[in-house]
Design a protein around this motif. Structure first.
Motif, mmCIF file in Angstrom:
data_model
loop_
_atom_site.group_PDB
_atom_site.id
_atom_site.type_symbol
_atom_site.label_atom_id
_atom_site.label_comp_id
_atom_site.label_asym_id
_atom_site.label_seq_id
_atom_site.Cartn_x
_atom_site.Cartn_y
_atom_site.Cartn_z
ATOM 1 N N UNK B 36 7.570 52.642 -12.364
ATOM 2 C CA UNK B 36 8.736 52.169 -11.611
ATOM 3 C C UNK B 36 8.424 50.827 -10.941
ATOM 4 N N UNK B 39 8.940 46.906 -11.842
ATOM 5 C CA UNK B 39 10.123 46.074 -11.631
ATOM 6 C C UNK B 39 9.963 45.068 -10.505
ATOM 7 N N UNK B 40 9.022 45.338 -9.599
ATOM 8 C CA UNK B 40 8.891 44.473 -8.433
ATOM 9 C C UNK B 40 7.831 43.396 -8.623
ATOM 10 N N UNK B 263 14.648 40.684 -9.730
ATOM 11 C CA UNK B 263 15.217 42.006 -9.526
ATOM 12 C C UNK B 263 16.660 42.069 -10.009
ATOM 13 N N UNK B 267 18.254 44.691 -12.606
ATOM 14 C CA UNK B 267 19.480 45.454 -12.376
ATOM 15 C C UNK B 267 20.438 45.276 -13.553
#
Lengths: 269, 269
Positions: B36, B39-40, B263, B267
């Motif tokens: 997860x 993504x950052x 980000x 999205x």
């Protein structure tokens, strides 16, 4: 509580069995939901939703283990004990719950702070305090939980209450200060989230002390297991859902056109 | 250590049991988190996070095996040994840990270098040295670990220390040179990461030598298993998390607008 030493009726045995299975399904599904729900909130709050997913899946794993342990701990009675579930001699280990809490409670507290989108330094400071206190609280509770001696149970229970009170202090005093500049609706949702956390957590110390109150019978065992499971559903999926509502609120407050821009992009992608 | 030859109390048996189950959950969840968390951070550091996921899942698999082996190795005592867990005669095999380390230690060292985003030639050179030394260290340690003879244990332990010291040399001397041009905050995080690695790895040789110190009793066995498990949680998920923090820091240093641009792209994707 550890050990299964009282016969249960079929209805009692099955109630716990079914509630545990329900909890496994609720946790697994909620974890998937928080991944899907990510599309409706701004990326800066995604980390909080990832934590919700992890919390629910870690809980699903532990409920699966508790469920298997419950199955092993009882055997169907025969002869004049037909219709009863008797202790099989194998241990019923729900100290799995401690392993679960050691991982999920720090994550829950961290996501509560993360979703508020405060300044980085404040976020790190609050998370550090809350997580440290939570680990202390759980480590101090464990020796009491696995003990069958009432005095030991009360001693460690009391010690464990000190960091618990500190957590409440941080959530009610320090967090309130940090919330001053948040939109009204976010303040309201945060208040609700905090109350839900207190309400669901409040059940745990009661359950912890039940065995010292002389309620060792079937009703006590069944009440404890059903109660813990329902408290966990409140504290994890429902709490996570409130948190999602806060993140959604903040997303629309930051960018009222998020749905047109963000969701349209998701639909295209 | 191999073999279970001392009776344990229920509390001792359960403590190890629960800590192992906790470790399985921690490793599984951390592995998901690093996927997860990708993504950052900028894509050039994704490989390091993939390695973190692999390390945690390999460890979850091995802890699952160790957990089953622990269950098999003990049986509930009856009669005047009720309340005790007695050796069942089946082997408790935690040499699974060596299989784990042979896979995870090279990956951990490689990700430590990868996340710094150094020049390609330096990266390859450092990884080659560290991985070769790590494999040598583990292969030389194994004959001592499975031996019950103290002299053999010390001999192989000493041989295994030579590549270990070389790894420390590479991390402290060569890596420090390579870090000269990194931002201050990255230097600080790298120092912390290196200290965490030394602190958590430092536990393994102590545990390795415990059996030679005449502590063959229950306390020794329990301490060893709990200690190894906690050291693994520090060395894998917590280490991976620090590494994620470094990658995040470097992502923002390379492109301060990453969150708005990167980000948003996630999205959309």
């Amino acid at each position: 509580m550890i050990g299964a030493d009282t016969p249960l009726t079929t209805g009692q045995y099955l109630l716990v069995y079914n509630v545990m299975s329900l909890t496994i399904a609720a946790m697994g599904a909620a974890g998937i939901f928080f991944l899907f729900a990510r599309n409706f909130i701004a990326p800066k709050y995604h980390l909080a939703l990832y934590f919700s997913t992890l919390v629910c899946w870690i809980a699903a794993y532990h409920y699966f283990r508790i469920f298997l342990s419950w199955q092993d701990a009882y055997a169907v009675g025969t002869g004049d004990q037909a219709g009863l579930y008797l202790p099989s001699g194998k241990l019923f280990n729900d100290a799995y719950r401690y392993a679960d809490w050691l991982l999920t409670v720090p994550l829950l507290l961290a996501e509560l702070v993360l979703v508020l989108g405060l300044a980085r330094a404040i976020t790190h400071n609050l998370i550090f305090k809350l997580v440290t206190a939570a680990i202390l609280m759980l480590v101090l509770g464990y020796p009491g939980e696995v003990s069958t001696d009432n005095a030991t149970r009360w001693l460690w229970g009391t010690l464990s209450t000190i960091p618990f009170v500190y957590i409440l202090y941080v959530l009610w005093v320090e967090l309130t200060k940090a919330l001053e500049r948040q939109p009204e609706r976010v303040k309201l949702l945060t208040r609700n989230m905090r109350l839900l956390l207190l309400g669901s957590w409040g059940f745990y110390p009661i359950a912890y002390l039940l065995p010292t109150l002389g309620l060792g019978e079937a009703i006590g065992i069944v009440g404890l297991q059903v109660g813990y499971s329902l408290a966990d559903i409140l504290a994890k999926p429902i709490f996570g859902f409130l948190l999602y509502a806060i993140a959604r609120e903040k997303t629309l407050a930051d960018n009222p056109k998020f749905d047109e821009e963000g969701l349209a992009a998701v639909a295209r992608g």
